[in-house]
Design a protein around this motif. Structure first.
Motif, mmCIF file in Angstrom:
data_model
loop_
_atom_site.group_PDB
_atom_site.id
_atom_site.type_symbol
_atom_site.label_atom_id
_atom_site.label_comp_id
_atom_site.label_asym_id
_atom_site.label_seq_id
_atom_site.Cartn_x
_atom_site.Cartn_y
_atom_site.Cartn_z
ATOM 1 N N GLU A 1 0.838 -1.181 0.000
ATOM 2 C CA GLU A 1 0.000 0.000 0.000
ATOM 3 C C GLU A 1 0.884 1.247 0.000
ATOM 4 O O GLU A 1 1.828 1.354 0.767
ATOM 5 C CB GLU A 1 -0.908 0.010 1.236
ATOM 6 N N GLU A 2 0.549 2.203 -0.884
ATOM 7 C CA GLU A 2 1.385 3.379 -1.033
ATOM 8 C C GLU A 2 1.490 4.179 0.254
ATOM 9 O O GLU A 2 2.544 4.687 0.616
ATOM 10 C CB GLU A 2 0.849 4.258 -2.162
ATOM 11 N N LYS A 3 0.394 4.315 0.993
ATOM 12 C CA LYS A 3 0.410 5.103 2.221
ATOM 13 C C LYS A 3 1.364 4.500 3.237
ATOM 14 O O LYS A 3 2.153 5.211 3.874
ATOM 15 C CB LYS A 3 -1.007 5.196 2.803
ATOM 16 N N SER A 4 1.302 3.191 3.410
ATOM 17 C CA SER A 4 2.204 2.523 4.341
ATOM 18 C C SER A 4 3.652 2.669 3.895
ATOM 19 O O SER A 4 4.557 2.874 4.710
ATOM 20 C CB SER A 4 1.848 1.035 4.454
ATOM 21 N N LEU A 5 3.856 2.580 2.599
ATOM 22 C CA LEU A 5 5.205 2.714 2.060
ATOM 23 C C LEU A 5 5.768 4.098 2.352
ATOM 24 O O LEU A 5 6.886 4.245 2.852
ATOM 25 C CB LEU A 5 5.174 2.470 0.548
ATOM 26 N N PRO B 1 17.536 18.175 2.090
ATOM 27 C CA PRO B 1 17.530 16.908 2.826
ATOM 28 C C PRO B 1 17.731 15.681 1.945
ATOM 29 O O PRO B 1 18.310 14.694 2.402
ATOM 30 C CB PRO B 1 16.147 16.898 3.496
ATOM 31 N N VAL B 2 17.290 15.713 0.687
ATOM 32 C CA VAL B 2 17.464 14.538 -0.164
ATOM 33 C C VAL B 2 18.928 14.313 -0.488
ATOM 34 O O VAL B 2 19.337 13.197 -0.823
ATOM 35 C CB VAL B 2 16.658 14.643 -1.479
ATOM 36 N N VAL B 3 19.728 15.374 -0.389
ATOM 37 C CA VAL B 3 21.144 15.235 -0.699
ATOM 38 C C VAL B 3 21.809 14.264 0.248
ATOM 39 O O VAL B 3 22.751 13.572 -0.109
ATOM 40 C CB VAL B 3 21.846 16.604 -0.668
ATOM 41 N N PHE B 4 21.320 14.201 1.484
ATOM 42 C CA PHE B 4 21.941 13.274 2.420
ATOM 43 C C PHE B 4 21.090 12.057 2.715
ATOM 44 O O PHE B 4 21.271 11.412 3.741
ATOM 45 C CB PHE B 4 22.328 13.996 3.714
ATOM 46 N N GLY B 5 20.149 11.741 1.851
ATOM 47 C CA GLY B 5 19.483 10.462 1.956
ATOM 48 C C GLY B 5 18.057 10.466 2.463
ATOM 49 O O GLY B 5 17.420 9.413 2.513
ATOM 50 N N ASP B 6 17.509 11.612 2.858
ATOM 51 C CA ASP B 6 16.120 11.660 3.306
ATOM 52 C C ASP B 6 15.172 11.581 2.111
ATOM 53 O O ASP B 6 15.504 12.018 1.009
ATOM 54 C CB ASP B 6 15.838 12.952 4.077
ATOM 55 N N TYR B 7 13.996 11.040 2.358
ATOM 56 C CA TYR B 7 12.950 10.981 1.333
ATOM 57 C C TYR B 7 12.020 12.175 1.521
ATOM 58 O O TYR B 7 11.400 12.339 2.570
ATOM 59 C CB TYR B 7 12.157 9.676 1.441
ATOM 60 N N VAL B 8 11.955 13.041 0.512
ATOM 61 C CA VAL B 8 11.095 14.217 0.543
ATOM 62 C C VAL B 8 10.276 14.240 -0.735
ATOM 63 O O VAL B 8 10.807 14.033 -1.829
ATOM 64 C CB VAL B 8 11.922 15.522 0.649
ATOM 65 N N GLU C 1 9.392 7.911 5.258
ATOM 66 C CA GLU C 1 9.543 9.187 5.950
ATOM 67 C C GLU C 1 10.020 8.999 7.389
ATOM 68 O O GLU C 1 10.684 9.873 7.953
ATOM 69 C CB GLU C 1 8.226 9.957 5.914
ATOM 70 N N LYS C 2 9.689 7.871 7.985
ATOM 71 C CA LYS C 2 10.156 7.597 9.345
ATOM 72 C C LYS C 2 11.670 7.416 9.392
ATOM 73 O O LYS C 2 12.278 7.498 10.465
ATOM 74 C CB LYS C 2 9.468 6.352 9.898
ATOM 75 N N GLN C 3 12.283 7.157 8.245
ATOM 76 C CA GLN C 3 13.733 6.999 8.184
ATOM 77 C C GLN C 3 14.465 8.345 8.074
ATOM 78 O O GLN C 3 15.689 8.394 8.137
ATOM 79 C CB GLN C 3 14.106 6.120 6.981
ATOM 80 N N ASN D 1 16.108 -1.764 3.748
ATOM 81 C CA ASN D 1 16.158 -0.834 4.877
ATOM 82 C C ASN D 1 15.374 0.458 4.654
ATOM 83 O O ASN D 1 15.334 1.317 5.534
ATOM 84 C CB ASN D 1 17.614 -0.505 5.245
ATOM 85 N N GLY D 2 14.741 0.595 3.493
ATOM 86 C CA GLY D 2 13.915 1.769 3.247
ATOM 87 C C GLY D 2 14.682 3.055 3.059
ATOM 88 O O GLY D 2 14.151 4.135 3.300
#
Length: 254
Positions: free
Chosen positions: A35-39, A135-142, A44-46, A178-179
């Motif tokens: 499910e996209e929402k769960s994904l 933030p995406v430069v260092f690996g965050d999902y935005v 984002e929790k990472q 690991n997401g």
């Protein structure tokens, strides 16, 4: 001037390389998140940009054409969007001190006695970057376009996701184990520079995975920035203050 811009780019990516204590882990299985929402919630929790921190020491190397420069940096981040960075030579002599907020850039070039100032729109107009996508430069999902996410299923343990941040398209290659992103590419082909960021040597902090090594490639200008983080305080409860250099030449970033 380009070296100052490269410093601005890698400065913020340091923030997600938070290394207080490395822990081995069995990994988180994202293959069953259909499910996209769960994904999206799981990715984002990472993210690590939800806390203030102080990176006490980070090593960097900038290779551009036939030249190569190395040094160390310290980075303070105060939520929600304030950074103070000190860039030093290998010998420990400060080269630059830079302050970034959501809408401004201030930088003391101590070697050349110059003070740079301007809006963060400079990064957008010149290099296709904004502070919103840093933030995406260092690996965050935005991703601003959560309702319009384009994602593939996990193939060979990897998944592709496409999103948008302030009208800049971002392509992510996610490790389904690991997401976290293995490769992030801000896609803005009309700008002066095309960047891609690769992540490796992942470790865990408080059940959040982060890359221990980050490599930023500017293909058009044949430049590669490598970063390794050595010490960090997280969470951090200090303060940030920037003082422009006295009698420095003032240069407006346009």
């Amino acid at each position: 001037m380009r070296e100052i811009v490269y410093i601005l780019i890698f400065i913020v990516l340091f923030s997600a390389c938070s290394v207080s204590k490395r822990q081995k882990s069995e990994g988180i299985d994202y293959k069953d998140l259909t499910e996209e929402k769960s994904l999206l919630n799981s990715l984002e929790k990472q993210n690590l940009t939800s806390r203030s921190f102080f990176i006490e020491k980070a090593q960097f190397r900038i290779k551009s054409g036939d030249s190569e420069n190395s040094g160390i940096a310290t980075i303070k981040f105060l939520k929600p969007d304030r950074f103070l960075i000190s860039v030093k030579s290998v010998a420990g002599i400060e080269i630059a001190r830079i302050c970034l907020t959501g809408d401004s850039i201030l930088a003391n070039d101590r070697f050349n006695k110059k003070f740079y100032y301007g809006s963060t729109s400079f990064l957008k107009n010149k290099y296709g970057l904004t502070t919103s996508i840093l933030p995406v430069v260092f690996g965050d999902y935005v991703n601003d376009s959560k309702a319009d996410i384009t994602a593939t299923g996990c193939i060979d343990g990897k998944m592709q996701i496409q999103g948008f941040v302030k009208d800049v398209k971002i392509n992510y290659l996610i490790d389904c184990n690991n997401g976290k992103s293995l490769l992030t590419v801000p896609d803005d082909s009309f700008k002066e520079s095309n960047l891609q960021i690769e992540y490796s040597d992942f470790f865990r902090i408080d059940n959040i995975y982060t890359p221990g090594r980050i490599e930023i490639s500017d293909i058009q200008h044949n430049t590669v920035i490598e970063i390794k983080i050595q010490r960090i305080i997280i969470p951090w409860e200090g303060s940030i203050e920037f003082i422009p250099g006295k009698q420095y030449e003032k240069i407006n970033l346009l």
